[in-house]
Design a protein around this motif. Structure first.
Motif, PDB file in Angstrom:
ATOM      1  N   PHE A 154       0.807  -1.217   0.000  1.00  0.00           N
ATOM      2  CA  PHE A 154       0.000   0.000   0.000  1.00  0.00           C
ATOM      3  C   PHE A 154       0.845   1.273   0.000  1.00  0.00           C
ATOM      4  N   ASN A 155       2.149   1.135   0.189  1.00  0.00           N
ATOM      5  CA  ASN A 155       3.040   2.289   0.001  1.00  0.00           C
ATOM      6  C   ASN A 155       3.210   2.624  -1.472  1.00  0.00           C
ATOM      7  N   TYR A 156       2.917   1.649  -2.337  1.00  0.00           N
ATOM      8  CA  TYR A 156       3.145   1.819  -3.772  1.00  0.00           C
ATOM      9  C   TYR A 156       1.849   1.859  -4.588  1.00  0.00           C
ATOM     10  N   PHE A 157       0.828   1.135  -4.144  1.00  0.00           N
ATOM     11  CA  PHE A 157      -0.426   1.044  -4.884  1.00  0.00           C
ATOM     12  C   PHE A 157      -1.603   1.179  -3.924  1.00  0.00           C
ATOM     13  N   THR A 158      -2.674   1.790  -4.394  1.00  0.00           N
ATOM     14  CA  THR A 158      -3.847   1.955  -3.533  1.00  0.00           C
ATOM     15  C   THR A 158      -4.667   0.672  -3.425  1.00  0.00           C
ATOM     16  N   ASP A 159      -4.646  -0.145  -4.464  1.00  0.00           N
ATOM     17  CA  ASP A 159      -5.354  -1.422  -4.476  1.00  0.00           C
ATOM     18  C   ASP A 159      -4.805  -2.237  -5.640  1.00  0.00           C
ATOM     19  N   LYS A 160      -5.315  -3.447  -5.835  1.00  0.00           N
ATOM     20  CA  LYS A 160      -4.755  -4.292  -6.895  1.00  0.00           C
ATOM     21  C   LYS A 160      -5.078  -3.742  -8.280  1.00  0.00           C
TER      22      LYS A 160
END
Length: 212
Positions: free
Chosen positions: A52-58
């Motif tokens: 979640f540091n890199y993407f908000t969700d899949k």
């Protein structure tokens, strides 16, 4: 403690790519819907918090590069020599985009077709892709108009940006559907952008957009 900003950025990019690759391999192996964030994080050997540091969700794994398109386009056009035409500046920007080190996947990656196939086959992803393309087109057109306000009005800037984006997306989709016999994806993108900016060859009396 790591005090090298360059090294820190490279590590962050590497982690981001590892997460994107892990996610896409899982999507390909077991399907998009069944795959969880926890599985993606485990496959990349990181925690859910790191994911979640890199993407908000899949879903964001598939679209996280969209904002980079907008930022890089504005940066390139801001730095463009005023002696070049808008079309030449746009082609230079496409080249810079292809060579940029910020992408979550290399344009040469075997997972690029996986991502494209998912976006085409998953209805929710397809809808988001259309919205992102519209956002990118608006950002490119705005950046072009701001870079060449005395040479392109807003309609001309939108037309020029849309011509290149449409050509690149169409050529890339055809390339991914038919295989690699026509060359590498970056090469296809360059060729499509160049062809779009060359204008309709069957009507030499028309003024190509890239001469504006």
């Amino acid at each position: 403690m790591d005090t090298d900003p360059g090294l820190r950025e490279r590590k962050k990019l590497r982690t981001r790519r590892e997460l994107a690759e892990a996610a896409l391999r899982l999507f390909a192996d077991q399907g998009y819907e069944p795959t969880t964030v926890a599985q993606i994080a485990a496959a990349a050997n990181v925690s859910r918090a790191t994911f979640f540091n890199y993407f908000t969700d899949k879903e964001d794994v598939l679209f996280a590069d969209a904002s980079a398109h907008e930022d890089l386009m504005k940066e390139v056009l801001t730095d463009t020599d005023r002696e070049v035409t808008p079309g030449q500046a746009l082609f230079q920007a496409v080249e810079r985009l292809l060579q940029a080190p910020v992408w979550s996947l290399s344009p040469e990656s075997d997972l690029v077709p996986v991502r494209a196939r998912l976006i085409v086959t998953e209805p929710a992803l397809r809808a988001r892709a259309l919205l992102r393309i519209a956002d990118i087109h608006a950002a490119w057109a705005r950046a072009l108009h701001e870079a060449f306000p005395d040479r392109l009005d807003e309609i001309e800037a939108a037309t020029l940006a849309g011509t290149v984006i449409g050509a690149v997306l169409g050529a890339a989709a055809t390339h991914l559907a038919t295989g690699a016999e026509h060359g590498s994806l970056p090469g296809i993108v360059r060729k499509a952008a160049e062809a779009a900016l060359a204008g309709p060859r069957s009507h030499p009396q028309d003024r190509p957009l890239h001469r504006l």
